[in-house]
Design a protein around this motif. Structure first.
Motif, PDB file in Angstrom:
ATOM      1  N   LEU A 189       0.853  -1.186   0.000  1.00  0.00           N
ATOM      2  CA  LEU A 189       0.000   0.000   0.000  1.00  0.00           C
ATOM      3  C   LEU A 189       0.888   1.233   0.000  1.00  0.00           C
ATOM      4  CD1 LEU A 189      -3.295   0.654   1.871  1.00  0.00           C
ATOM      5  CD2 LEU A 189      -1.520   2.411   1.863  1.00  0.00           C
ATOM      6  N   SER A 190       0.690   2.075  -0.994  1.00  0.00           N
ATOM      7  CA  SER A 190       1.458   3.317  -1.087  1.00  0.00           C
ATOM      8  C   SER A 190       0.610   4.365  -1.777  1.00  0.00           C
ATOM      9  CB  SER A 190       2.757   3.087  -1.865  1.00  0.00           C
ATOM     10  OG  SER A 190       2.483   2.750  -3.214  1.00  0.00           O
ATOM     11  N   ILE A 191       1.070   5.605  -1.661  1.00  0.00           N
ATOM     12  CA  ILE A 191       0.442   6.705  -2.397  1.00  0.00           C
ATOM     13  C   ILE A 191       1.375   7.051  -3.547  1.00  0.00           C
ATOM     14  CG2 ILE A 191      -0.541   9.010  -2.279  1.00  0.00           C
ATOM     15  CD1 ILE A 191      -1.865   6.869  -0.493  1.00  0.00           C
ATOM     16  N   ALA A 192       0.944   6.788  -4.748  1.00  0.00           N
ATOM     17  CA  ALA A 192       1.758   7.043  -5.936  1.00  0.00           C
ATOM     18  C   ALA A 192       0.927   7.816  -6.946  1.00  0.00           C
ATOM     19  CB  ALA A 192       2.238   5.724  -6.548  1.00  0.00           C
ATOM     20  N   ASP A 193       1.502   8.859  -7.497  1.00  0.00           N
ATOM     21  CA  ASP A 193       0.789   9.748  -8.427  1.00  0.00           C
ATOM     22  C   ASP A 193      -0.542  10.198  -7.834  1.00  0.00           C
ATOM     23  OD1 ASP A 193       2.913   9.262 -10.064  1.00  0.00           O
ATOM     24  OD2 ASP A 193       1.805   8.172 -11.607  1.00  0.00           O
ATOM     25  N   ASN A 194      -0.531  10.464  -6.531  1.00  0.00           N
ATOM     26  CA  ASN A 194      -1.697  10.964  -5.799  1.00  0.00           C
ATOM     27  C   ASN A 194      -2.869   9.990  -5.833  1.00  0.00           C
ATOM     28  OD1 ASN A 194      -2.670  13.036  -4.108  1.00  0.00           O
ATOM     29  ND2 ASN A 194      -3.937  13.857  -5.767  1.00  0.00           N
ATOM     30  N   ARG A 195      -2.578   8.700  -5.885  1.00  0.00           N
ATOM     31  CA  ARG A 195      -3.588   7.654  -5.847  1.00  0.00           C
ATOM     32  C   ARG A 195      -3.175   6.627  -4.804  1.00  0.00           C
ATOM     33  NH1 ARG A 195      -5.192   7.245 -11.897  1.00  0.00           N
ATOM     34  NH2 ARG A 195      -4.251   9.130 -12.741  1.00  0.00           N
ATOM     35  N   THR A 196      -4.149   6.014  -4.170  1.00  0.00           N
ATOM     36  CA  THR A 196      -3.859   4.932  -3.233  1.00  0.00           C
ATOM     37  C   THR A 196      -3.714   3.645  -4.037  1.00  0.00           C
ATOM     38  OG1 THR A 196      -5.162   6.011  -1.510  1.00  0.00           O
ATOM     39  CG2 THR A 196      -4.618   3.694  -1.179  1.00  0.00           C
ATOM     40  N   VAL A 197      -2.506   3.086  -4.031  1.00  0.00           N
ATOM     41  CA  VAL A 197      -2.219   1.864  -4.780  1.00  0.00           C
ATOM     42  C   VAL A 197      -2.200   0.695  -3.795  1.00  0.00           C
ATOM     43  CG1 VAL A 197      -0.546   0.650  -6.221  1.00  0.00           C
ATOM     44  CG2 VAL A 197      -0.910   3.114  -6.518  1.00  0.00           C
ATOM     45  N   VAL A 198      -3.060  -0.281  -4.033  1.00  0.00           N
ATOM     46  CA  VAL A 198      -3.149  -1.468  -3.189  1.00  0.00           C
ATOM     47  C   VAL A 198      -2.746  -2.674  -4.019  1.00  0.00           C
ATOM     48  CG1 VAL A 198      -4.652  -2.910  -1.766  1.00  0.00           C
ATOM     49  CG2 VAL A 198      -4.978  -0.430  -1.808  1.00  0.00           C
ATOM     50  N   ARG A 199      -1.842  -3.489  -3.484  1.00  0.00           N
ATOM     51  CA  ARG A 199      -1.335  -4.647  -4.222  1.00  0.00           C
ATOM     52  C   ARG A 199      -1.350  -5.888  -3.321  1.00  0.00           C
ATOM     53  NH1 ARG A 199       3.906  -3.682  -7.560  1.00  0.00           N
ATOM     54  NH2 ARG A 199       4.909  -3.807  -5.522  1.00  0.00           N
ATOM     55  N   LEU A 200      -1.472  -7.022  -3.959  1.00  0.00           N
ATOM     56  CA  LEU A 200      -1.526  -8.311  -3.277  1.00  0.00           C
ATOM     57  C   LEU A 200      -0.579  -9.267  -3.984  1.00  0.00           C
ATOM     58  CD1 LEU A 200      -3.363 -10.287  -1.320  1.00  0.00           C
ATOM     59  CD2 LEU A 200      -4.359 -10.937  -3.509  1.00  0.00           C
ATOM     60  N   GLU A 201       0.239  -9.990  -3.219  1.00  0.00           N
ATOM     61  CA  GLU A 201       1.110 -11.012  -3.810  1.00  0.00           C
ATOM     62  C   GLU A 201       0.508 -12.393  -3.551  1.00  0.00           C
ATOM     63  OE1 GLU A 201       5.515 -13.000  -3.180  1.00  0.00           O
ATOM     64  OE2 GLU A 201       5.297 -10.844  -2.839  1.00  0.00           O
ATOM     65  N   ALA A 202       0.570 -13.248  -4.564  1.00  0.00           N
ATOM     66  CA  ALA A 202       0.036 -14.611  -4.435  1.00  0.00           C
ATOM     67  C   ALA A 202       0.893 -15.572  -5.245  1.00  0.00           C
ATOM     68  CB  ALA A 202      -1.418 -14.663  -4.914  1.00  0.00           C
ATOM     69  N   LYS A 203       0.713 -16.848  -4.977  1.00  0.00           N
ATOM     70  CA  LYS A 203       1.407 -17.856  -5.764  1.00  0.00           C
ATOM     71  C   LYS A 203       0.927 -17.784  -7.205  1.00  0.00           C
ATOM     72  CE  LYS A 203       2.451 -22.777  -6.177  1.00  0.00           C
ATOM     73  NZ  LYS A 203       3.866 -22.538  -6.468  1.00  0.00           N
ATOM     74  N   ARG A 204       1.840 -17.961  -8.120  1.00  0.00           N
ATOM     75  CA  ARG A 204       1.556 -17.837  -9.555  1.00  0.00           C
ATOM     76  C   ARG A 204       0.425 -18.782  -9.961  1.00  0.00           C
ATOM     77  NH1 ARG A 204       0.922 -15.389 -13.848  1.00  0.00           N
ATOM     78  NH2 ARG A 204       2.147 -15.722 -15.719  1.00  0.00           N
ATOM     79  N   GLY A 205      -0.593 -18.206 -10.615  1.00  0.00           N
ATOM     80  CA  GLY A 205      -1.661 -18.993 -11.200  1.00  0.00           C
ATOM     81  C   GLY A 205      -2.759 -19.422 -10.254  1.00  0.00           C
ATOM     82  N   THR A 206      -2.737 -18.936  -9.003  1.00  0.00           N
ATOM     83  CA  THR A 206      -3.764 -19.374  -8.047  1.00  0.00           C
ATOM     84  C   THR A 206      -4.875 -18.358  -7.848  1.00  0.00           C
ATOM     85  OG1 THR A 206      -2.483 -18.506  -6.177  1.00  0.00           O
ATOM     86  CG2 THR A 206      -2.113 -20.810  -6.790  1.00  0.00           C
ATOM     87  N   VAL A 207      -4.815 -17.225  -8.559  1.00  0.00           N
ATOM     88  CA  VAL A 207      -5.841 -16.196  -8.460  1.00  0.00           C
ATOM     89  C   VAL A 207      -6.487 -16.005  -9.828  1.00  0.00           C
ATOM     90  CG1 VAL A 207      -6.324 -13.773  -7.970  1.00  0.00           C
ATOM     91  CG2 VAL A 207      -4.664 -15.019  -6.563  1.00  0.00           C
ATOM     92  N   GLU A 208      -7.787 -16.160  -9.870  1.00  0.00           N
ATOM     93  CA  GLU A 208      -8.547 -15.914 -11.093  1.00  0.00           C
ATOM     94  C   GLU A 208      -8.964 -14.451 -11.186  1.00  0.00           C
ATOM     95  OE1 GLU A 208     -10.449 -16.597 -14.715  1.00  0.00           O
ATOM     96  OE2 GLU A 208      -9.173 -17.960 -13.578  1.00  0.00           O
TER      97      GLU A 208
END
Length: 759
Positions: A189-208
């Motif tokens: 979670l960070s503020i980049a280009d004046n937007r709240t950017v939310v990211r999630l890491e997961a094992k490759r291929g396990t998220v549809e």
């Protein structure tokens, strides 16, 4: 058993071990809110009479909660591993853990009841590591000098390649499924280009699919980057206070809710940006200057370099420095004690030239009083070296740079000084009677100046005595010097070898606080060569010198040593590791005063050679990539003129720029890159998203709406690319032959970059 059921069983088994998943798979209440209404970009701020709900609603139906909040042991898929060191009766002031799990970066250990300890979360696998004690590497982890191992829990030992031994840990467990999310980490979670950017890491291929569910609405997450075993999903939300969680759908229809804790399921963001992105860096183009070798504007100060050179003071390896004419040949003293007369006035004279290159940031190698041409053996941190000119000339340079919209950062060396430093000379004269005795690490006294066996020096060099930065007086002296030059008019600081400074976990937060208090938008860059996100969490640096991107990935790709797919996977791990705000402030370089020149690395030859056409093409490919990635591209002086230089030959990459010579094709290329970057806002944004990679080709999007597509091919044969849906127009190179608009399949020529914009 169907695959979805097997995935759920494996997930529960893994998470039960780490304590991250509730034993119950069903919420205690059934919300009414559906998750079908989503948005891929933040909605514009609008005036409304109805306040948003205080909290989002949990999903209806069955789902598996994954708790990642306070109280968790480790993220799912990781195992807590404890490292310890008991020094016994030895005097130990600092211990750090460095190993293959952190790219041999530095993780400080803490002293608890006489034992230095650190517990870290690692994925299952085999890891090699060493302890870094009192600023020095341990030689052999299997023997602390008493016949005992440094770490009693080590599983094995392995040669370190330098005559010593690393310790080995075998971490057991399963990596079948994992999810990582920590909003306290800017990588998530960070503020980049004046937007709240939310990211999630997961094992490759396990998220549809994944959705960020907030009390303001829902935002669709998109697959952003990937690598061999993992991937990152990303979305943007308005920069405002919110409560939220993340809902994940697996390819088999299973649902998982990433929550805070069972008692307090929603994450909370207070709308405060505690790690601001510096827009002037994100939008900037940087140029590195090695002052003695850039341009001689005042010949009258040239001779001043000779009266305080380190060789004159050195009693172990004495010698005589030399003053050369601008075009004189290289001597064995070229690295450090052959002076050519470059100075501050010479830089001022070239500001219009730099402006023509689109330069908006100058990084100066050390200009404080020192005993060498490189300046990393500081004598006086508060004084400009007279060989570079006067403070009046320095002030004029800064004023003229600022008039042209160019900011300037200076090089700062807190880990070690030079033997001509007055404090060190006082210790040399008076021994422990000197008030500066505890500023250094003296092994024996009296000693000869330059004797690396008598005191601790950087990498054992007697010319570079190590400073005791755990001493409050030393800290006050050093941090005061940094603030002094910020007050003088500089705009930021590049810090030399911060990983070798004692007690970095307190020194650099103190430095950051002092500098930012004086100038909130000052830029702080650390010289870290590896992938090391622990240095850019908001308490130390804004960015690192990104050799990990420029040399480890982009250079090897441009050489043709990495396929597009391999390069993209390495880039995926890189971009997953750092906050998007950090990426946007990236100090992105390939070469510097410490490496061979990039054109030499690409097969162009050594100083005086004529580079091949292929090496020039590879330089163009590499520099174009550098100018199209988030962050500021950094050019080492002269690269834009096609200069060559092999570090192995007396650091010939530092040879003076011969201003009457230039490869005009390369020079025009760099000027065109500046125009491209200036005229294409997406290339200055924080956002990057992978598209595809195959053979020697890789392609990625730039911009918050994927409005620009960058396509590179480093192989010697053409590649075909199926364009994303819609119509595209080529904006680079200008002479690309197919007519616009484009759709369907395009051909990507060998060793080239094509940049397209949505039509």
């Amino acid at each position: 058993m169907k695959r979805g059921g097997l995935l759920l069983v494996l997930l529960l088994l893994v998470a039960a071990v780490s304590g991250c998943i509730s034993p119950s798979g069903t919420p205690t209440t059934t919300p009414s809110q559906s998750l079908t209404t989503t948005s891929s970009t933040p909605s514009p701020t609008t005036t409304t009479t109805q306040a948003p709900p205080e909290e989002p609603e949990l999903p209806a139906g069955n789902y598996t909660p994954i708790y990642t909040g306070t109280g968790k042991s480790c993220p799912s898929g990781r195992v807590p591993v404890k490292f310890t060191y008991n020094p016994g009766n030895k005097t130990v002031k600092s211990v750090s853990l460095r190993g293959s799990f952190n790219d041999w970066g530095e993780w400080p250990m803490k002293l608890e009841n006489g034992t230095w300890e650190l517990t870290v979360c690692l994925r299952p696998g085999r890891y090699e590591y060493k302890y870094f004690i009192n600023g020095q590497w341990v030689k052999d982890m299997s023997d602390d000098g008493t016949g005992r191992p440094y770490d009693p829990d080590a599983d094995d030992y392995a040669p370190d390649g330098y005559g010593g031994k690393n310790a080995v840990r075998i971490v057991k467990g399963s990596t079948t499924f994992y999810v990582e999310f920590d909003p306290a980490d800017p990588a998530y979670l960070s503020i980049a280009d004046n937007r709240t950017v939310v990211r999630l890491e997961a094992k490759r291929g396990t998220v549809e699919s994944a959705v960020l569910v907030t009390n303001h609405g829902n935002y669709t997450m998109k697959l952003q980057v990937w690598w061999d075993f993992g991937e990152v999903w990303r979305t943007e939300a308005p920069f405002e206070e919110m409560k939220y969680y993340i809902l994940i759908n697996s390819p088999d229809g299973e649902r998982f809710a990433v929550l805070n804790t069972s008692d307090n399921p929603f994450f909370s963001f207070d709308g405060v940006d505690r790690f601001p992105q510096l827009g002037w860096v994100s939008n900037g183009i940087t140029y590195q200057i090695f002052p003695d070798r850039f341009n001689n504007g005042n010949k009258s100060n040239d001779v001043l370099a000779l009266d305080h050179d380190e060789l004159i003071l050195n009693q172990v390896n004495p010698g005589q420095p030399i003053l050369s004419n601008w075009s004189d040949p290289i001597t064995p003293l070229h690295c450090c004690h052959q002076y050519f007369g470059g100075d501050i006035k010479g830089i001022t004279e070239k500001l219009d030239y730099l402006q023509s290159l689109g330069v908006t940031i100058i990084y100066l190698n050390p200009i404080s009083l020192s005993g060498s041409a490189h300046g990393y053996d500081t004598y006086d941190y508060y004084r400009l070296d007279p060989k570079f000119g006067t403070e009046e000339e320095l002030r004029e340079f800064l004023n003229e740079a600022h008039k042209r919209g160019i900011r300037v950062i200076f090089d700062f060396v807190p880990n070690h000084c030079g033997i001509g430093n007055p404090a060190f000379l006082d210790v040399w004269k008076k021994g422990n009677e000197s008030p500066y005795w505890d500023w250094f690490f003296i092994k024996q006294w009296p000693f000869k100046l330059g004797d690396g066996n008598a005191y601790v020096g950087w990498w054992g060099f007697g010319s570079l005595p190590k400073l005791n930065t755990s001493n409050p007086e030393v800290r006050e002296y050093l941090i005061g010097a940094a603030v002094h030059w910020i007050k003088f008019g500089f705009d930021g600081i590049r810090v030399d070898v911060p990983n070798e400074v004692l007690d970095p976990e307190t020194f650099f937060p103190e430095l950051r606080e002092a500098v930012k208090e004086e100038k909130p938008d000052a830029y702080l860059v650390g010289e870290i060569w590896t992938l090391s996100p622990e240095w850019v969490k908001g308490d130390r640096f804004d960015s690192l010198m990104n050799y990990a991107l420029g040399r480890d990935i982009l250079l090897n790709y441009a050489k043709g040593l990495l396929s597009g797919e391999s390069a993209m996977k390495l880039m995926g791990r890189y971009y997953a590791s750092y906050g998007e705000n950090v990426v946007a402030m990236g100090f992105n370089l390939v070469d510097s005063h410490d490496t061979s020149r990039v054109l030499t690395d690409l097969g162009g030859g050594s100083l005086g050679d004529t580079p091949s056409d292929e090496s020039i093409q590879r330089l163009k490919l590499l520099s174009t990539l550098l100018y199209t990635l988030p962050g500021t591209p950094v050019t080492f002086q002269g690269d834009e003129r096609g200069l060559l230089g092999d570090k192995g030959h007396y650091d010939e990459q530092r040879y003076p720029i011969q201003w009457d010579k230039a490869n005009k094709d390369v020079l025009n290329h760099y000027r065109a890159l500046a125009e491209l970057r200036r005229g294409t806002p997406a290339l200055r944004s924080s956002a990057i998203r992978f598209y595809t990679a195959e053979g020697g080709m890789m392609a990625f999007f730039r911009g918050h709406n994927n409005e620009v597509l960058v396509v590179a091919n480093s192989w010697k044969k053409s590649a075909s690319l199926e364009l994303p849906q819609g119509e595209w127009k080529v904006i680079w190179p200008e002479d690309y032959s197919p007519s616009d608009p484009l759709s369907g399949t395009i051909e990507v020529p060998p060793i080239s970059v094509i940049i397209l914009e949505r039509g």
